[in-house]
Design a protein around this motif. Sequence first.
Motif, PDB file in Angstrom:
ATOM      1  N   LEU A  68       0.833  -1.558   0.072  1.00 29.66           N
ATOM      2  CA  LEU A  68       0.109   0.084  -0.054  1.00 29.66           C
ATOM      3  C   LEU A  68       0.843   1.190  -0.097  1.00 29.66           C
ATOM      4  O   LEU A  68       0.647   2.276   0.072  1.00 29.66           O
ATOM      5  N   THR A  69       2.006   1.397  -0.272  1.00 29.14           N
ATOM      6  CA  THR A  69       2.905   2.187  -0.213  1.00 29.14           C
ATOM      7  C   THR A  69       3.007   3.202  -0.967  1.00 29.14           C
ATOM      8  O   THR A  69       2.402   4.586  -0.434  1.00 29.14           O
ATOM      9  N   ASN A  70       2.899   3.053  -2.226  1.00 30.89           N
ATOM     10  CA  ASN A  70       1.835   4.317  -3.400  1.00 30.89           C
ATOM     11  C   ASN A  70       0.609   4.035  -3.607  1.00 30.89           C
ATOM     12  O   ASN A  70       0.099   3.851  -4.558  1.00 30.89           O
ATOM     13  N   GLU A  71      -0.850   3.715  -2.804  1.00 32.49           N
ATOM     14  CA  GLU A  71      -2.063   3.704  -2.375  1.00 32.49           C
ATOM     15  C   GLU A  71      -2.014   2.435  -3.542  1.00 32.49           C
ATOM     16  O   GLU A  71      -3.199   1.824  -3.613  1.00 32.49           O
ATOM     17  N   ARG A  72      -1.526   1.404  -3.417  1.00 31.18           N
ATOM     18  CA  ARG A  72      -2.207  -0.193  -3.951  1.00 31.18           C
ATOM     19  C   ARG A  72      -2.426  -0.636  -3.341  1.00 31.18           C
ATOM     20  O   ARG A  72      -1.827  -0.893  -1.929  1.00 31.18           O
ATOM     21  N   SER A  73      -2.946  -1.973  -3.395  1.00 29.14           N
ATOM     22  CA  SER A  73      -3.792  -3.057  -2.704  1.00 29.14           C
ATOM     23  C   SER A  73      -3.590  -4.564  -2.968  1.00 29.14           C
ATOM     24  O   SER A  73      -3.692  -4.327  -4.506  1.00 29.14           O
ATOM     25  N   ALA A  74      -3.789  -5.018  -2.289  1.00 27.81           N
ATOM     26  CA  ALA A  74      -3.500  -6.497  -2.735  1.00 27.81           C
ATOM     27  C   ALA A  74      -4.855  -7.106  -1.980  1.00 27.81           C
ATOM     28  O   ALA A  74      -5.130  -6.548  -1.210  1.00 27.81           O
ATOM     29  N   GLY A 105      -1.101   3.258 -11.889  1.00 27.20           N
ATOM     30  CA  GLY A 105      -1.883   5.096 -11.373  1.00 27.20           C
ATOM     31  C   GLY A 105      -2.927   5.095 -11.949  1.00 27.20           C
ATOM     32  O   GLY A 105      -3.950   5.858 -11.972  1.00 27.20           O
ATOM     33  N   SER A 106      -4.382   3.620 -12.348  1.00 25.74           N
ATOM     34  CA  SER A 106      -5.076   2.983 -12.356  1.00 25.74           C
ATOM     35  C   SER A 106      -6.137   3.247 -10.907  1.00 25.74           C
ATOM     36  O   SER A 106      -5.527   3.017 -10.480  1.00 25.74           O
ATOM     37  N   ARG A 128      -6.040  11.292  -1.424  1.00 26.03           N
ATOM     38  CA  ARG A 128      -5.105  12.343  -2.181  1.00 26.03           C
ATOM     39  C   ARG A 128      -4.408  10.907  -2.742  1.00 26.03           C
ATOM     40  O   ARG A 128      -3.652  10.994  -4.005  1.00 26.03           O
ATOM     41  N   ALA A 129      -5.190  10.286  -3.342  1.00 22.49           N
ATOM     42  CA  ALA A 129      -4.293   8.823  -4.364  1.00 22.49           C
ATOM     43  C   ALA A 129      -4.316   9.623  -5.671  1.00 22.49           C
ATOM     44  O   ALA A 129      -4.062   9.410  -6.999  1.00 22.49           O
ATOM     45  N   ILE A 130      -5.698  10.273  -5.978  1.00 23.45           N
ATOM     46  CA  ILE A 130      -5.958  10.897  -6.638  1.00 23.45           C
ATOM     47  C   ILE A 130      -4.957  11.674  -7.387  1.00 23.45           C
ATOM     48  O   ILE A 130      -4.673  11.888  -8.584  1.00 23.45           O
ATOM     49  N   ASP A 131      -4.249  11.832  -6.193  1.00 21.94           N
ATOM     50  CA  ASP A 131      -3.089  12.955  -7.520  1.00 21.94           C
ATOM     51  C   ASP A 131      -1.379  12.651  -7.362  1.00 21.94           C
ATOM     52  O   ASP A 131      -0.578  12.977  -7.366  1.00 21.94           O
ATOM     53  N   ARG A 132      -1.680  10.924  -7.381  1.00 22.24           N
ATOM     54  CA  ARG A 132      -0.550   9.960  -7.931  1.00 22.24           C
ATOM     55  C   ARG A 132      -1.080   9.180  -8.416  1.00 22.24           C
ATOM     56  O   ARG A 132      -0.816   8.997  -9.292  1.00 22.24           O
ATOM     57  N   ASP A 135      -3.667   9.802 -14.626  1.00 21.33           N
ATOM     58  CA  ASP A 135      -4.829  10.654 -15.390  1.00 21.33           C
ATOM     59  C   ASP A 135      -5.328  11.553 -14.115  1.00 21.33           C
ATOM     60  O   ASP A 135      -7.045   9.906 -14.002  1.00 21.33           O
ATOM     61  N   ARG A 136      -5.520  11.880 -13.963  1.00 23.68           N
ATOM     62  CA  ARG A 136      -6.370  12.564 -13.218  1.00 23.68           C
ATOM     63  C   ARG A 136      -8.288  12.805 -12.690  1.00 23.68           C
ATOM     64  O   ARG A 136      -9.625  11.985 -12.589  1.00 23.68           O
ATOM     65  N   ASP A 137      -8.121  12.935 -14.632  1.00 22.09           N
ATOM     66  CA  ASP A 137      -9.626  13.262 -14.948  1.00 22.09           C
ATOM     67  C   ASP A 137     -10.227  11.873 -16.133  1.00 22.09           C
ATOM     68  O   ASP A 137     -11.456  11.910 -14.974  1.00 22.09           O
ATOM     69  N   ALA A 138      -9.066  10.765 -16.042  1.00 23.48           N
ATOM     70  CA  ALA A 138      -9.857   9.495 -15.683  1.00 23.48           C
ATOM     71  C   ALA A 138     -10.129   9.041 -15.173  1.00 23.48           C
ATOM     72  O   ALA A 138     -11.109   8.027 -14.906  1.00 23.48           O
ATOM     73  N   LEU A 139      -9.455   9.078 -13.835  1.00 25.17           N
ATOM     74  CA  LEU A 139     -10.067   8.303 -12.592  1.00 25.17           C
ATOM     75  C   LEU A 139     -11.387   8.967 -12.203  1.00 25.17           C
ATOM     76  O   LEU A 139     -12.104   7.470 -11.520  1.00 25.17           O
ATOM     77  N   ARG A 140     -11.974  10.330 -12.511  1.00 23.36           N
ATOM     78  CA  ARG A 140     -12.735  10.991 -11.923  1.00 23.36           C
ATOM     79  C   ARG A 140     -13.737  10.394 -12.474  1.00 23.36           C
ATOM     80  O   ARG A 140     -14.682   9.624 -11.889  1.00 23.36           O
TER      81      ARG A 140
END
Length: 236
Positions: A68-74, A105-106, A128-132, A135-140
Amino acid sequence: MSKRAVLEVIALDAEDAIAAQTGGADRLELVTDIAADGLTPSRETFRRIRASVDIPLRVMLRVADASLTNERSAAGDVDVLVRKARELRGEGAEEFVLGFLDADGSPDLVAVERLVAELNGCHWTFHRAIDRAADRDALRKQLADLPGLDTYLTAGSADGVDDGMTTLVAEAARKGEPGYEPQMLVGGGLRLDHLPRLLAAGIDAFHIGGAARPGGWSAGVDAGAVREWRAVLDAG
């Protein structure tokens, strides 16, 4: 009359919560282990805070794990988070904070959707995972139809509001477009001198952690510091 701006303050314990509410906070984000950027608090901590204040509480759903260091999860991490969410809901938690990205990063839709299903309509913030994100627009747009999502916590940049200001102002101008309906909650290196430009852009929600603690994190929330933010927001 203009709508009062939302001021959300990070609280680690009941003392923080009481000071924040006394200073004029509208809502609290509950976390533990701020050194790890905020993890899920215990049921006992939630219970004590809920008994101490009557303002809304948003509870972080995030566990300490290398993946989860970079907001990732398993998948295993998600199992733990689903259990924690169920336990916290059992204690009366009604609002949450979460957000995960995959290796590209999606948004990690598997993790997010499993948690959102457990929340069963509760309101929640994508943090704030959105800040990493790549593509912010695609995420939204990918998250736009998820039930309960009503807020994005963002600094506009992984490096904080100083670097993200242009992005924040541009996204505020898109309010109401698909993916931009949730409220923008600005936080991450936020200072009082940022507020005039953000307020002028129509942003109406702000999130502070260290700024509410002039004595440092070990000293806890200072009601006077929160009151200063409240006064500036109310005057703006």
